[in-house]
Design a protein around this motif. Structure first.
Motif, PDB file in Angstrom:
ATOM      1  N   UNK A  46      72.462  -8.117 -39.721  1.00  7.52           N
ATOM      2  CA  UNK A  46      73.239  -6.884 -39.585  1.00  7.52           C
ATOM      3  C   UNK A  46      74.140  -6.953 -38.360  1.00  7.52           C
ATOM      4  N   UNK A  47      73.593  -7.328 -37.215  1.00  5.92           N
ATOM      5  CA  UNK A  47      74.358  -7.321 -35.978  1.00  5.92           C
ATOM      6  C   UNK A  47      75.416  -8.420 -35.970  1.00  5.92           C
ATOM      7  N   UNK A  48      75.141  -9.534 -36.646  1.00  6.39           N
ATOM      8  CA  UNK A  48      76.070 -10.652 -36.634  1.00  6.39           C
ATOM      9  C   UNK A  48      77.088 -10.634 -37.760  1.00  6.39           C
ATOM     10  N   UNK A  49      76.916  -9.758 -38.757  1.00  3.75           N
ATOM     11  CA  UNK A  49      77.822  -9.754 -39.903  1.00  3.75           C
ATOM     12  C   UNK A  49      78.215  -8.335 -40.292  1.00  3.75           C
ATOM     13  N   UNK A  50      77.263  -7.527 -40.747  1.00  6.42           N
ATOM     14  CA  UNK A  50      77.590  -6.219 -41.322  1.00  6.42           C
ATOM     15  C   UNK A  50      78.233  -5.292 -40.282  1.00  6.42           C
ATOM     16  N   UNK A  51      77.632  -5.219 -39.089  1.00  5.07           N
ATOM     17  CA  UNK A  51      78.220  -4.361 -38.050  1.00  5.07           C
ATOM     18  C   UNK A  51      79.610  -4.829 -37.677  1.00  5.07           C
ATOM     19  N   UNK A  52      79.851  -6.130 -37.763  1.00  6.30           N
ATOM     20  CA  UNK A  52      81.172  -6.670 -37.453  1.00  6.30           C
ATOM     21  C   UNK A  52      82.238  -6.222 -38.432  1.00  6.30           C
ATOM     22  N   UNK A  53      81.844  -5.933 -39.664  1.00 12.77           N
ATOM     23  CA  UNK A  53      82.802  -5.433 -40.654  1.00 12.77           C
ATOM     24  C   UNK A  53      83.354  -4.087 -40.197  1.00 12.77           C
ATOM     25  N   UNK A  54      82.446  -3.176 -39.834  1.00 16.86           N
ATOM     26  CA  UNK A  54      82.904  -1.853 -39.393  1.00 16.86           C
ATOM     27  C   UNK A  54      83.655  -1.940 -38.074  1.00 16.86           C
ATOM     28  N   UNK A  55      83.218  -2.839 -37.198  1.00 17.31           N
ATOM     29  CA  UNK A  55      83.917  -3.039 -35.928  1.00 17.31           C
ATOM     30  C   UNK A  55      85.363  -3.461 -36.174  1.00 17.31           C
ATOM     31  N   UNK A  56      85.569  -4.367 -37.143  1.00 16.48           N
ATOM     32  CA  UNK A  56      86.924  -4.818 -37.465  1.00 16.48           C
ATOM     33  C   UNK A  56      87.764  -3.676 -38.031  1.00 16.48           C
ATOM     34  N   UNK A  57      87.153  -2.832 -38.883  1.00 16.74           N
ATOM     35  CA  UNK A  57      87.897  -1.702 -39.455  1.00 16.74           C
ATOM     36  C   UNK A  57      88.253  -0.676 -38.379  1.00 16.74           C
ATOM     37  N   UNK A  58      87.366  -0.476 -37.436  1.00 19.31           N
ATOM     38  CA  UNK A  58      87.668   0.420 -36.312  1.00 19.31           C
ATOM     39  C   UNK A  58      88.801  -0.138 -35.463  1.00 19.31           C
ATOM     40  N   UNK A  59      88.761  -1.430 -35.208  1.00 19.46           N
ATOM     41  CA  UNK A  59      89.833  -2.056 -34.410  1.00 19.46           C
ATOM     42  C   UNK A  59      91.185  -1.941 -35.093  1.00 19.46           C
ATOM     43  N   UNK A  60      91.184  -1.993 -36.434  1.00 24.98           N
ATOM     44  CA  UNK A  60      92.440  -1.928 -37.185  1.00 24.98           C
ATOM     45  C   UNK A  60      92.876  -0.495 -37.463  1.00 24.98           C
ATOM     46  N   UNK A  61      92.036   0.466 -37.139  1.00 29.45           N
ATOM     47  CA  UNK A  61      92.391   1.865 -37.363  1.00 29.45           C
ATOM     48  C   UNK A  61      92.095   2.375 -38.756  1.00 29.45           C
ATOM     49  N   UNK A  62      91.351   1.613 -39.554  1.00 28.86           N
ATOM     50  CA  UNK A  62      91.025   2.050 -40.911  1.00 28.86           C
ATOM     51  C   UNK A  62      89.803   2.959 -40.964  1.00 28.86           C
ATOM     52  N   UNK A  63      88.990   2.946 -39.928  1.00 27.71           N
ATOM     53  CA  UNK A  63      87.809   3.801 -39.851  1.00 27.71           C
ATOM     54  C   UNK A  63      87.752   4.466 -38.481  1.00 27.71           C
TER      55      UNK A  63
END
Length: 507
Positions: A46-63
Motif C-alpha cells: 500500500x505505502x509503496x504503490x497504492x498510496x503513490x497513486x493518490x499522491x500523484x493525482x494530488x500533485x497533478x491537481x486531479x484529486x
C-alpha cells in the motif's frame, strides 16, 4: 533531517528526495469533509504503490482528498510507523541499473487502527467517512488469507461500514480488492456475502441490506490484477538513507512479525489493471498509470501473470534457491542453470498462455527475465517466496496443466520442466539442502502433513502427486507421476544431486 511535516522543506532543499507539491494541510481537511477513498491494509504494498497513486493525482491537481487507511491486522503498523512519521512514507524505486528514485508519499489523509473490528474511538472516523456520499471506493490489500478470516476479520469490518452506509441512505460505492490472488473481486464478494447474511441473521440490520449490497447495482466488486515486487525493508537502503542525513530510519519487526520501516524499497515496474465498474465514480487513476478495462480482460491479464509469465518462475526459483543455498533472487539470476530452468518453465507455459490483448505476454515475460528478476537492488529472498507453496501450485501450475489437457488431451505427459519443479518441491519438503544439511522450511498451512508424507513410503509420495487440490489434476491419471518420482529419486542420491539433476535438465 527526519521524515516529518516540519522537515519537508529541508528534504526538498537537500535534493535527496522529491516531496509533495500540494498542501498537505488542505488535503487532510478535504479528506475529512469530502472523503473519496478508504483502504484496508497499511503494509508495504500500500505505502509503496497504492498510496503513490493518490499522491500523484494530488500533485497533478486531479484529486483534493487523501486515502483513509484502516489497518485491521497489526495495530503497531499505525502506532510505530504512521503516527510517528506524520503518515508520510519514503518510497524508494530501485532500478536494475542501480539508480534509485526517492519520493516522500503524502497521499494518506488519515491512518486508523481497527484491529478486531474496533470502530469506536479512532475507528469512528471510518464510520463518519462511509456515511458521506462523496466516498467512491473501499479497497483492500490484506493478502489472500485476509479473505478466509473469521467474523473479526477485515472484510467483516468493511461490511460493518457498508451497513452504516446503507442505514444512512445507501449511496453507491465500489469494493475493490487489490490483492495478488485469482479472481480477487469474486473472492471479496463471496466473503462479504457471508458476513452480510450473518449480520442480518443476528438482527443487526434488516434484509434490505443484502439487496443493497448484492442486488441493487449500487455496490460493485471489480476485479483487478496487481503486480509490483515489494520485499521487506532492506538494511542496505536504511544505511544509504542514513548516509544522506535521514534520522530514525530503523526497520521494525512487530509482535505479529510484520517487517516495516519509514521507507519502502520496491521495484520500478508496476501494473494495476482494474475492471471499470465504479457506480459512484472514481479517482482519475489512469493519470497515474492504472489501466481500466472490462472484467474479461482483467481476468486474462491475471492468468497471464499468475499462470505463465511471473509467478511460476518465482516459485521455481524460490524452491531451487532454498535447496542450493541462495539468499537473494537476483543472485539466482546469475546461475545459468536456474535461468535455464525458469526459461523452460516459461516455454511450456507460453504454449497455453492467456493473451489479455492490452499487454504482450512476450514483452511482459522478457521484462521479468531480463530486468525484474535480475535487479540486484531488490533484496527479495527465495525463503520469502517459497512460503505457502502448497496453496500457490494449484494456480501457478495446475491451471496450466488443465489448459494442456483441455487443448491437447494426453499432452501433459510430454512436459519436462514443470514436473521437474514438482520434484524440486518434494525434495525441498524433505528438509535437507543439496549438501545434506538441515534446511529450515518456510511456513505453509499443509507443511506438517506434507513433510510427513515425504518422509514416509514411496506410496505416500504418490498420495501427494494424486492430490487434485495441489496440482489441479491427479498427476498419476495424466501420466506425470512417474516422471516426477524419477526426478525426485535423482535428487536424493547424495550431496550435490540437486545440482546434477538441474544441470542435466538444462544442458
Amino acid at each position: 533531517m527526519k521524515l516529518c511535516l516540519s522537515d519537508l522543506n529541508l528534504i526538498r532543499e537537500s535534493g535527496c528526495a522529491a516531496v509533495p507539491e500540494y498542501s498537505l494541510e488542505n488535503m487532510k481537511k478535504n479528506t475529512e469533509s469530502n472523503p473519496v477513498w478508504i483502504h484496508f491494509g497499511g503494509g508495504n504494498i500500500f505505502r509503496g504503490f497504492i498510496a503513490g497513486i493518490q499522491d500523484a493525482l494530488l500533485n497533478q491537481g486531479f484529486e483534493k482528498s487523501g486515502i483513509i487507511v484502516g489497518e485491521g491486522y497489526d495495530s503497531e503498523v499505525i502506532s510505530r510507523i504512521y503516527q510517528p512519521f506524520d503518515k508520510l512514507a519514503l518510497r524508494i524505486l530501485m532500478y536494475a541499473d542501480g539508480s534509485v528514485d526517492r519520493r516522500v508519499i503524502g497521499g494518506i489523509g488519515a491512518a486508523i487502527s481497527c484491529v478486531a473490528g474496533d470502530l469506536d474511538g479512532q475507528g469512528k472516523l471510518l464510520i463518519d467517512a462511509v456515511k458521506k456520499d462523496s466516498l467512491q471506493l473501499i479497497s483492500f490489500t490484506i493478502t489472500e488469507k485476509g479473505y478466509t478470516a473469521d467474523e473479526h476479520g477485515i472484510v467483516n469490518t468493511a461490511c460493518l461500514l457498508l451497513m452504516a452506509r446503507y442505514k444512512s441512505g445507501g449511496a453507491p460505492i465500489a469494493m475493490v480488492s487489490m490483492d495478488n490472488c485469482s479472481r480477487n473481486g469474486e473472492l471479496l464478494r463471496n466473503k462479504a456475502a457471508s458476513c452480510c447474511k450473518r449480520m442480518i441473521a443476528e438482527g443487526k440490520v434488516d434484509a434490505g441490506f443484502y439487496d443493497y449490497v448484492f442486488l441493487s447495482g449500487k455496490v460493485s466488486f471489480p476485479w483487478t490484477m496487481i503486480d509490483k515486487i515489494t520485499p521487506r525493508p532492506s538494511p542496505i537502503i536504511q544505511r544509504d538513507l542514513e548516509d544522506l542525513g535521514f534520522e530514525d530510519m530503523g526497520i521494525l519487526e512487530t509482535a505479529k512479525h510484520t517487517y516495516i520501516a519509514p521507507f519502502v524499497n520496491t521495484e520500478s515496474a508496476e501494473y494495476l489493471i482494474v475492471e471499470d465498474n465504479f457506480p459512484n465514480g472514481r479517482p482519475a487513476m489512469e493519470r497515474a498509470g492504472v489501466t481500466f478495462t472490462d472484467r474479461e480482460t482483467v481476468g486474462k491479464a491475471e492468468r497471464m501473470k499468475v499462470m505463465t509469465c511471473l509467478n511460476p518462475l518465482h516459485t521455481a526459483m524460490a524452491i531451487a534457491g532454498c535447496l542450493l543455498g541462495y539468499k537473494k533472487i537476483s543472485d539466482e539470476m546469475e546461475d545459468s542453470q536456474i535461468v535455464g530452468l525458469i526459461k523452460g518453465v516459461a516455454r511450456e507455459g507460453m504454449k497455453v498462455v492467456t493473451d489479455p490483448g492490452i499487454i504482450s505476454p512476450e514483452d511482459f515475460l522478457n521484462e521479468v527475465i531480463t530486468e525484474r528478476l535480475p535487479n540486484p537492488n531488490i533484496p527479495d529472498t527465495p525463503q520469502r517466496i517459497v512460503t505457502d507453496t502448497s496453496q500457490k501450485i494449484p494456480v501457478r501450475y495446475g491451471m496450466t496443466l488443465q489448459a494442456y489437457e483441455s487443448k491437447w488431451p494426453g499432452s501433459v505427459s510430454k512436459l519436462k520442466f514443470i514436473p521437474f519443479v514438482f520434484a524440486l518441491w518434494l525434495r525441498y519438503l524433505y528438509g535437507k539442502d543439496d549438501q545434506g544439511a538441515d534446511l529450515p522450511l518456510s511456513s505453509d498451512p499443509r507443511l506438517e502433513e506434507l513433510t510427513g508424507l515425504v518422509h514416509g513410503e514411496v506410496g505416500q509420495l504418490e498420495q501427494i502427486l494424486e492430490d487434485r487440490t495441489i496440482f489441479g489434476l491427479d498427476l498419476k491419471d495424466v501420466g506425470l507421476s512417474n516422471l516426477v518420482l524419477s526426478f525426485y529419486k535423482d535428487m536424493c542420491s547424495g550431496p550435490g544431486s540437486v545440482r546434477r539433476a538441474l544441470k542435466r535438465i538444462t544442458c
